[in-house]
Motif scaffolding. Structure first.
Motif: not given
Length: 189
Positions: A52, A56, A81, A84-85, A88, A145-146, A148-149, A152, A158
């Motif tokens: 990831e 990115t 990353k 963010d993970g 989530t 998911l955010s 941003r995710e 992607l 975004n």
């Protein structure tokens, strides 16, 4: 890799020589992987996060100005990353815990039936949306998911995702409201 090598590499990438990105990966893969293993304490998760991170970086290479070193920039992406993970995962854990708590706490059976009925109404309303809006809402609210995710995943900016999410919610609100009012009408008649 030295600052001069970073600058040469960035100049080549900005000039459109995309094959140079393999040099970025080759030079920084191990450092980013070790960093993510230390953060996550999970080799498999670290491998996913490395992929990831470089994905990115590839998408954003045109915006890299060279104010920091390539290594610092990649570490920042990797850290983002990782965070963010975690977010989530925390959202999913809280949701599962609340579901399990409500099932095992001896909650009023009427409340459980009502919650189940509301969930069915929400899914019916989602089914009435166009596929693009439904996809956004499912990715964010059901998959966790955010923005941003999602950007992607859908390969969109975004800001576009934020705007489309607002539009999707605007379309969903009347459907959910209608479902609730239809349900209330059926109960009183």
């Amino acid at each position: 890799m030295s600052k001069i090598d970073d600058q040469r590499l960035i100049r080549s990438l900005h000039e459109g020589r995309s094959e140079e990105f393999s040099e970025v990966v080759r030079s920084h893969y191990q450092a980013i992987f070790r960093f993510l293993v230390h953060l996550s304490r999970d080799i498999h998760r670290a491998e996913d996060l490395v992929q990831e991170t470089f994905g990115t970086a590839w998408e954003r290479i045109a915006s890299f100005q060279g104010r920091s070193s390539m290594e610092t920039w990649l570490h920042r992406i990797a850290y983002t990353k990782f965070i963010d993970g975690l977010r989530t995962k925390q959202r999913a854990t809280k949701f599962l815990e609340s579901m399990l708590a409500s099932e095992s706490s001896g909650t009023d059976p009427f409340q459980l039936v009502l919650a189940d009925d509301e969930a069915r109404n929400l899914y019916r309303a989602l089914d009435e949306l166009n596929p693009a809006n439904r996809t956004l809402l499912v990715l964010h609210y059901l998959q966790g998911l955010s923005y941003r995710e999602i950007a992607l995943v859908l390969n969109e900016p975004n800001g576009t995702i934020k705007w489309r999410m607002a539009e999707a919610l605007k379309c969903l609100r009347p459907l959910v409201g209608r479902e609730v009012s239809d349900h209330a009408t059926r109960r009183t008649s």
